[in-house]
Enzyme design. Structure first.
Site, short mmCIF file in Angstrom:
data_model
loop_
_atom_site.label_atom_id
_atom_site.label_comp_id
_atom_site.label_asym_id
_atom_site.label_seq_id
_atom_site.Cartn_x
_atom_site.Cartn_y
_atom_site.Cartn_z
N HIS A 129 9.26 -3.51 3.43
CA HIS A 129 8.84 -3.69 2.03
C HIS A 129 10.06 -3.93 1.14
O HIS A 129 10.02 -4.74 0.21
CB HIS A 129 8.14 -2.43 1.50
CG HIS A 129 6.88 -2.07 2.21
ND1 HIS A 129 6.77 -0.97 3.03
CD2 HIS A 129 5.67 -2.66 2.20
CE1 HIS A 129 5.55 -0.89 3.51
NE2 HIS A 129 4.85 -1.90 3.03
N MET A 142 0.85 -1.19 0.00
CA MET A 142 0.00 0.00 0.00
C MET A 142 0.89 1.25 0.00
O MET A 142 0.45 2.34 0.36
CB MET A 142 -0.93 -0.01 1.21
CG MET A 142 -1.89 -1.20 1.19
SD MET A 142 -3.46 -0.90 2.01
CE MET A 142 -2.90 -0.59 3.66
O1 PAF Z 1 -0.10 -5.87 3.56
C1 PAF Z 1 -0.50 -4.93 2.84
O2 PAF Z 1 0.19 -3.93 2.64
C2 PAF Z 1 -1.88 -5.01 2.23
O3 PAF Z 1 -2.79 -5.64 3.08
C3 PAF Z 1 -1.89 -5.66 0.84
C4 PAF Z 1 -1.45 -7.11 0.92
C5 PAF Z 1 -0.96 -4.89 -0.08
C6 PAF Z 1 -3.29 -5.63 0.24
O4 PAF Z 1 -3.76 -4.33 0.09
#
Ligand code: PAF
Length: 284
Positions: free
Chosen positions: A35, A28
């Protein structure tokens, strides 16, 4: 090489052009080291990686932080570019739709929900949250058609639910769980950590320390489950805990009689900010 795509049509034609298998990192946005670790894992395995950056409205409740959720696309692209320098031969396509209709059709009426797992723990506190997650992840899998998709172990319940969705719907993708990345102090990285005050940041270590304490008790063996639960009952006197539980690591069941490994999951609330953490351990 990096390319930012905003429209579903472009993504679909891109997908058509790339004949080699893809790695996929759904996010997101507001990327942090957690990330980037997912991206790194994907880049180690694939020449072509797709990162989606989409704040999915379907997974936020009416009183949650959807409008306030940090949207930092420019910064995110720079962060990915920086990491990509370590992989000069590889290519990242960022899918960053600027409207919901680029992911869900306007008249979309279908939701994907993993029953039984979506209503417990986080799902009991955030009704509809996991149906929102699985619905968007399913759509993204259809658009990207990846060979492997990378998810952080920090959102443990999310990971288990997505694995079950993939199994039940026979989606041809391998889900790769990636270990939690922590700050120097031990706090699990999350985009929501930035909402914390300095004081709350200091206090946030209660989360990891408590999980470790329960883990230490259970290291003695399953016969210490009662002592671990007694400790949990004491901890829960602090009403800032949303929950603190020991569950089977594979099924999230409360029944641990057949469990080979367990997950200790906790959520601690600092005013409006809820911090999640967990520890997975094998039982002896
Ligand atoms: O973990 C996240 O950032 C969100 O839940 C995802 C998997 C991108 C779905 O919107």
């Amino acid at each position: 090489m990096i390319e930012v795509i905003k429209h579903k049509k472009e993504l679909l034609s891109k997908r058509f052009e790339i004949s080699s298998p893809l790695g996929f990192v759904p996010t997101m946005g507001n990327l942090h080291e957690g990330h980037i670790e997912l991206l790194r894992r994907a880049l180690q395995e694939f020449d072509n990686v797709v990162v989606s950056i989409f704040v999915n409205p379907k997974q936020f409740g009416p009183n949650e932080d959807f409008n306030k959720y940090p949207r930092t696309l420019e910064q995110d692209v720079l962060r990915i570019e920086k990491e990509l320098k370590n992989y000069p031969q590889k290519k990242v396509t960022i899918f960053a739709p600027d409207s919901s209709e680029e992911v869900f059709d306007k008249d979309n009426k279908t939701k994907v929900e993993v029953m039984g797992l979506s209503e417990i723990l986080e799902g009991a506190i955030r009704p509809g949250h996991f149906a929102g997650v699985t619905t968007v992840v399913y759509q993204l899998f259809k658009l990207v058609n990846p060979k492997k998709a990378y998810f952080g172990l920090k959102d443990y319940q999310q990971l288990i639910i997505i694995q079950k969705m993939v199994e039940d719907l026979k989606i041809p993708v391998t889900i790769v769980p990636v270990p939690i990345v922590r700050s120097d102090s031990g706090l699990a990285l999350s985009s929501r950590n930035q909402y914390l005050t300095k004081e709350q940041l200091k206090k946030s270590l209660i989360l990891k320390n408590t999980l470790n304490q329960i883990k230490t008790i259970l290291e003695g063996g399953i016969q210490y489950l009662e002592s671990a639960n007694a400790e949990i009952t004491k901890k829960l006197l602090d009403s800032n805990w949303n929950y603190l539980e020991i569950r089977d690591a594979r099924t999230l069941s409360k029944d641990l009689s057949q469990s080979k490994s367990v997950v200790i999951l906790g959520v601690y609330q600092f005013e409006k900010t809820r911090l999640l953490d967990n520890i997975v351990m094998d039982l002896i």
